[in-house]
Scaffold this active site. Structure first.
Site, PDB file in Angstrom:
ATOM      1  N   ASP B 641       0.855  -1.182   0.000  1.00 30.44           N
ATOM      2  CA  ASP B 641       0.000   0.000   0.000  1.00 30.44           C
ATOM      3  C   ASP B 641       0.891   1.232   0.000  1.00 30.44           C
ATOM      4  OD1 ASP B 641      -2.170   1.626  -0.043  1.00 30.44           O
ATOM      5  OD2 ASP B 641      -2.897   1.165   1.963  1.00 30.44           O
ATOM      6  N   GLU B 679      10.208   6.231  -9.806  1.00 26.79           N
ATOM      7  CA  GLU B 679       9.307   5.098  -9.968  1.00 26.79           C
ATOM      8  C   GLU B 679       9.333   4.212  -8.727  1.00 26.79           C
ATOM      9  OE1 GLU B 679       7.020   4.144 -12.022  1.00 26.79           O
ATOM     10  OE2 GLU B 679       7.239   5.920 -13.263  1.00 26.79           O
ATOM     11  N   ASP B 711      -2.597  -2.668  -2.990  1.00 27.91           N
ATOM     12  CA  ASP B 711      -3.527  -1.588  -2.671  1.00 27.91           C
ATOM     13  C   ASP B 711      -2.850  -0.277  -3.078  1.00 27.91           C
ATOM     14  OD1 ASP B 711      -5.645  -0.143  -1.699  1.00 27.91           O
ATOM     15  OD2 ASP B 711      -5.671  -1.108   0.253  1.00 27.91           O
ATOM     16  N   HIS B 845      -0.405  -0.639   4.865  1.00 24.74           N
ATOM     17  CA  HIS B 845      -0.942   0.711   5.039  1.00 24.74           C
ATOM     18  C   HIS B 845      -0.445   1.325   6.338  1.00 24.74           C
ATOM     19  CE1 HIS B 845      -3.788   4.001   5.470  1.00 24.74           C
ATOM     20  NE2 HIS B 845      -4.062   3.522   6.673  1.00 24.74           N
TER      21      HIS B 845
END
Lengths: 372, 870
Positions: B641, B679, B711, B845
């Site tokens: 994430d 990137e 995610d 996350h």
């Protein structure tokens, strides 16, 4: 009918700011000077002039008329109120309406205007329409002021690439003498005075050519006597309304009420916080105190003065904080919104929790300290 | 907490806006801006990814985009060419492929060509917020190229010239300056028309038929969306950002000076069998105060010296509306050295002050001449304006909520009353939109002219509720009540799978919190034995309530034997927390637990709180709590994430989490810090290599299957993922060894989706129960995708999570992939219940959030085998 745009292309070389802007500025200056409340733009095309005029704070009614519905519709949504207009409704009321129709027809929706503008309009009219035009605008609409602008053909030789007319849709382009004689005749006939001016100065040495755009400002000589005029003009509606936007305004009870409720509760909250932090002064949370104390500085002097008077002091009773309406009313913003104390009471009735005698706003503080 | 940071970290989503009416470009802006602002922007190409034709995996036959389309939908053959040419734009709009049209990933996965649906579970009747779009039989959209000779530059001029011939082309049209769409076919393939400019110049207009588009072509979909926006405008809805709102009936919350507008999000897409409108209710929180008002109140709250910092923290990243045009801007910076008297350069080279400009342009008087100036970076070209735009705080209204407001419990509670609509009510509100459409004559006329209409009843279909998982904990097995999707009660007092002893630890607190510290300690001693956690007395240390004091204690008292550091903080001041976390995650890698004193101060909740804390501490030290049955062997699960730093705006952080053991209870965690423009994939490649090494250390072999749950993929980024990130994964696997070729599955996880499902239970609409899987009707034909409703919500509507399998060599049946995904939603140790996303995504996350918010550096790798960031 992209008159603004197309002229700009060639004339941008010559005129700074571009001529169409100068024309709009001219109208705007006129509005600033005479402060009309109701303004109509005939031949409003893409509504660019209307879009500019909606920012003039004296105007309360703005109308546009054009023979071509499509060109109006393309940009008409730019005349809608903005989200911010709903968030902070203005003091003045404003209604913008767009009508589809011809200046050769009378429609009662065009009655009662203070200023009617016809910017680069008449040269698009066919002979029969042009003939009816004075009667419709000066005779029927009969506003206090009429502004008419049109190209000055004497200027055309100075414009690169103009062969016959400046726009293929132009039916004619007058020289100064032609325009002025038409204007003077019209003014005489309908009891207006007219002054001539223009925008787009000729280059030095060519002053004789006159302004690139010639403008006539017509002012009605005698104030209209409302009643008699109306009775003379029983006309049916022939225009089609294609757009109407009513701007949120504090003149509208609904918006005023929302604004007042919001301001009352917000003010009451401020007073409550101040009261609570006072209560907490010797409490166990120094951080909280320091957080709220300074924010009240601007109010503290003010409040100090107020509470000297009786019944103005907020107080805590059990789990409830009482903040007298009189205190809230004395805050300038609330005061300005409501005007009178009675009005304040009327507006918040049933919308804000009040004490049993209706004299104070109540907050329950039972759960106040749990989460913050 | 899920996804919020990310959501706000994203650049603002702005849909087509009305033409610029005026925002003063900042001084450094290129000349020519003011003039250009009046003109409509030149036609711009729609950026749509080119049809992808390269082969993705090491299996299957190479299939081109066209051939597949040809097989599946022969009439769509000409679509791809039309797509590339498409430049139809709604005015001022940003061309971005929000719906990832044209990214066809399913074609490369042979095993789901026939069917991508699962089979297990109980059937459940569902309705949704999708409405079928219907067109006349034989309907087609005719696409024409319009050429001018001599060439005309300005779009408005081009339109004006073309529409002189309305009798030829008809009143219904959509034209962007070069491409014309018509609902009817013109008589000839090539039509030549002649118009005259006002200079008398004769212009030849050549209208050439380039495409006959079937209703399902991507170009048409783009077109439907544009037409639909027109309809919303006709309904007098106000556009804010990408959505449309009804301003006439706002809900005001005067306690917090908030206003909530009810509106709609809408998109029209090709779904499994039909083109459908997906409409959902959207709430816009607006604030009745200007940025200047907010600045004033911040000033009085924090005082002079912290004022600027606080403003930056509170305001940067927020979206504002201006008083004078219908645009939204994101505040990117505050220029304290500037003020409204400052000047900017106009197109003609002259300087003008903001005060003058706004007076002249909008008749607006700026009253406070000392206020700073807000800076908004235009990420894309709008007209010819690019780069920084200056805004005056007094003329800007705030939208949305700040972090501070979000943490205000009372405010959120007041808001929730209005924004959390239960299923029935939500469906009713959505129905209103359809009702408006149905009732409005102009809208109906427009639809008729284009030959389109809607089914005004939402689509119904069936989903499946898969069986609940069994929770295993040290030889015990539990079922949970599916209604709550939570097993806190069931597992209370049961030994954990792996309880890490707490032999040596520090408990740091301020004098004021001495009692709190003791209460906590007693509670911990009471509950830890039943969990199987051995806990010694901590080293109790009292400190001054200053950041330096905490840090000094840490430097002096933490030893190599310290298991964990526990800090009781007296306020939620972020700097203290950040400093502690930063030190203990980087310089001195020791797990740490910070708790607010206030959380511990309520006697009635202390046991619950202590239980949660004990579990969390255990995880941070490398413990394991529970497990579910994972039938696959030798599998490594990866979660990724991203977090985007809004304040400094400079870096993004990707959290990378990979399972280490068979039971998927231990995780390897790392993060990649990426500065702007860099990137992400390079860093992820390194993480994957590292994770594989660790996996083999733990298991003495390499995993034979790898599942990546990705995610943090924004709208329109799917193409990048498919074309760059997946090949990088494959490259990385190749680099491990020539004979190593594990099966790889990459699944894109999306929480923010428009789809909502309602279960028809007992004649009413309810939230579907956890475990509801939807893989028909509302999924996309070109993808191997499905929805799972995994969590439950107390109020409002549950949001399904969308899973898009973009690469899969696992050869597993869709049903098994769905089940595995659902199982992983049970494995997040900070919540003894089912969560919205697979646990590794939530871990990733959490990690990215901690690093982005507090640490700003890569944490020490010594911590990487523990969930130290929970």
């Amino acid at each position: 009918m992209d008159k603004n745009f197309q002229e700009e292309i060639t004339q941008i070389i010559k005129f700074k700011p571009p001529l169409y802007k100068q024309r709009h500025q001219f109208v705007k200056d006129l509005v600033e000077k005479y402060k009309p409340k109701k303004v109509a733009d005939l031949g409003c095309a893409d509504c660019s002039l209307l879009r500019m005029l909606k920012f003039c704070s004296c105007i309360e009614v703005l109308a546009g008329l054009d023979i071509c519905a499509n060109v109006m519709q393309e940009k008409m949504h730019t005349l809608s109120p903005l989200p911010v207009d709903y968030l902070q409704p203005s003091e003045r009321s404003l209604t913008v309406t767009l009508h589809h129709g011809s200046v050769a027809h009378k429609d009662p929706c065009m009655l009662g205007f203070d200023l009617v503008t016809c910017i680069e309009l008449i040269e698009h009219l066919e002979e029969p329409e042009l003939k009816k035009f004075p009667e419709v605008v000066f005779g029927f609409m009969a506003p206090s002021i009429v502004v008419i602008s049109t190209p000055n053909s004497e200027f055309n030789p100075l414009l690169p690439g103009v062969m016959l007319y400046r726009h293929p849709d132009h039916k004619f382009e007058w020289n100064q003498a032609q325009f002025q004689s038409w204007a003077l005749e019209t003014a005489r006939c309908y009891d207006y005075s007219v002054e001539f001016t223009g925008v787009g100065h000729p280059p030095t040495g060519m002053e004789k050519a006159g302004f690139c755009t010639q403008i006539g400002v017509f002012i009605r000589k005698y104030p209209q006597t409302g009643g008699s005029v109306q009775s003379e003009k029983p006309t049916e509606a022939v225009y089609k309304t294609v757009f109407k936007a009513v701007y949120p305004s504090l003149k509208d009870e609904k918006y005023l009420q929302n604004a007042v409720i919001s301001e009352v509760i917000f003010t009451a909250q401020i007073i409550k916080h101040r009261l609570m932090s006072k209560h907490k002064e010797y409490g166990d949370d120094p951080e909280r105190k320091s957080k709220f104390q300074p924010s009240m500085d601007c109010f503290s002097d003010y409040l100090g003065k107020l509470v000297v008077e009786k019944n103005m002091e907020p107080f805590v009773s059990g789990n409830e904080v009482y903040i007298p309406l009189a205190t809230i009313f004395s805050f300038p913003k609330v005061n300005r919104l409501c005007g009178t104390f009675e009005k304040l009471c009327k507006l918040i009735a049933g919308k804000v929790t009040l004490s049993s005698d209706g004299s104070a706003v109540i907050f329950n503080i039972e759960h106040e300290n749990e989460e913050n | 907490m899920t996804g919020r940071a990310r959501a706000r970290g994203r650049p603002p989503r702005q849909g087509p806006a009305l033409p610029a009416v005026g925002d003063a470009p900042v001084q450094q802006g290129a000349p020519g801006q003011l003039r250009d602002r009046r003109q409509p922007p030149p036609p711009q190409q729609l950026h749509v990814p080119p049809p992808q034709s390269e082969e993705l995996g090491g299996h299957g036959r190479l299939r081109g985009f066209e051939s597949v389309l040809h097989e599946r939908r022969p009439e769509g053959l000409q679509v791809s060419s039309g797509l590339q040419d498409l430049s139809l734009r709604d005015r001022g709009g940003r061309r971005r492929d929000f719906h990832d049209l044209g990214v066809n990933t399913r074609q490369a996965m042979v095993h789901v060509q026939e069917s991508k649906t699962g089979f297990s579970g109980k059937i459940i009747k569902l309705t949704t917020n999708h409405f079928r779009l219907t067109s006349r039989p034989q309907w087609a959209l005719y696409q024409y190229h319009v050429g001018y000779s001599p060439e005309m530059e300005a779009r408005r001029l081009r339109s004006a010239l073309l529409f002189q011939h309305e009798e030829h082309i008809g009143k219904t049209h959509a034209f962007d300056g070069s491409i014309l769409f018509l609902p009817k076919k013109l008589e000839n393939k090539v039509t030549e028309l002649f118009s005259r400019t006002r200079n008398g110049e004769v212009v030849k207009i050549t209208v050439t038929l380039t495409n006959e588009l079937p209703p399902t072509s991507p170009t048409c979909l783009q077109f439907y969306n544009i037409i639909f926006r027109r309809l919303l405008k006709m309904l007098n809805l106000q556009q804010i950002g990408r959505n449309y709102y009804n301003p006439s009936d706002p809900v005001s919350i005067p306690n917090h000076r908030l206003m909530v507008w009810l509106g709609f999000t809408s998109s029209i897409l090709q779904y499994e069998e039909n083109i459908m409108l997906c409409a959902d209710v959207s709430h816009k929180v607006l604030r009745g105060e200007t940025v200047l008002d907010t600045m004033h109140s911040l000033h009085s709250q924090v005082g002079e010296e912290r004022f600027r910092d606080t403003c930056a923290k509170e305001l940067i990243g927020l979206i504002v509306l201006t008083k004078y045009n219908n645009r939204t801007y994101r505040i990117d910076d505050i220029d304290w050295d500037n003020n409204p008297k400052g000047t900017f350069r106009k197109s003609d080279g002259s300087e003008m002050s903001f005060v003058e400009y706004y007076k002249k342009q909008y008749n607006i008087e700026i009253s406070d001449w000392m206020q700073p100036v807000l800076i908004s970076q235009m990420k894309r070209k709008r007209g010819n304006i690019q780069g920084p735009v200056a805004l005056i705080p007094e003329l800007c209204s705030l939208t949305g909520l700040t972090d501070k407001m979000r943490s205000d419990f009372n405010m959120m509670k007041d808001l929730a009353i209005h924004t959390r609509l239960p299923p029935e009510q939500r469906q009713r509100e959505i129905g209103k939109l359809l009702n408006y459409i149905q009732k409005d004559d102009n809208v109906q006329k427009e639809l008729r002219n284009w030959g389109l209409s809607f089914d005004y009843k939402s689509v119904s279909f069936t989903g499946r509720v898969v069986q609940g998982e069994k929770i295993f904990q040290s030889g015990n097995m539990f079922d949970y009540n599916p209604q709550f999707a939570d097993w806190t009660k069931e597992t209370r007092g049961v030994p954990l799978i792996r309880a890490v002893p707490v032999d040596s630890w520090l408990l740091i607190y301020t004098r004021r919190n001495y009692d709190v510290a003791n209460t906590l300690l007693q509670s911990l001693f009471k509950i830890t034995p039943s969990m199987g956690i051995r806990m010694n007395k901590p080293n109790m240390i009292e400190v001054d309530d200053r950041t330096e004091a905490y840090l000094r204690v840490l430097q002096q008292r933490v030893t190599p034997d310290t298991n964990i550091v526990f800090c009781i903080l007296s306020s939620s001041r972020k700097d203290k927390y950040d400093a502690i976390k930063k030190y203990l995650c980087t310089d001195c890698p020791i797990p740490s637990q910070c708790v607010l004193a206030r959380t511990l101060s309520k006697p009635q909740t202390i046991m619950t709180v202590a239980t949660k804390i004990a579990l969390q501490m255990n995880c941070k030290m490398g413990g394991e709590l529970w497990s579910v049955e994972i039938p696959l062997k030798q599998v490594m699960i990866v979660g990724i994430d991203c977090y985007h730093d809004t304040v400094s705006g400079k870096q993004s952080i990707a959290g990378f989490v990979a399972s280490l053991n068979q039971t998927v209870t231990r995780w390897f965690s790392r993060c990649v810090i990426q500065s702007r423009g860099q990137e992400l994939v390079d860093g992820i490649k390194a993480c994957l290599q590292c994770a594989l090494r660790n996996w083999s250390k733990w298991n003495n072999c390499l995993p034979s299957r790898i599942f990546v749950y990705r995610d943090g993929v924004g709208d329109g980024q799917l193409n990048t993922l498919v074309n760059y990130e997946v090949p990088q994964f494959l490259d990385c696997l190749k680099s491990i060894g020539t004979d190593y070729s594990p099966r790889l599955t990459v699944i894109v996880v999306k929480k923010r989706v428009g789809a909502r499902f309602f279960a028809e239970i007992g004649g009413g609409l309810r939230n579907p129960p956890p475990g509801t899987v939807v893989d028909t009707v509302v999924t996309r034909p070109e993808w191997y995708d499905f929805f799972i409703v995994s969590q439950t919500v107390k109020n409002g509507c549950v949001a399904p999570t969308h899973y898009n399998v973009i690469y899969d060599t696992s050869q597993l049946k869709p049903d098994h992939v769905q089940r595995l995904t659902y199982k992983l939603c049970h494995m997040y140790y900070n919540w003894s219940g089912i969560i919205r996303v697979p646990a590794p995504c939530q871990y990733a996350h959490k990690l990215a959030f901690l690093v982005g918010q507090s640490i700003h550096r890569e944490p020490n790798l010594l911590l990487s085998d523990r969930l130290y960031y929970l």
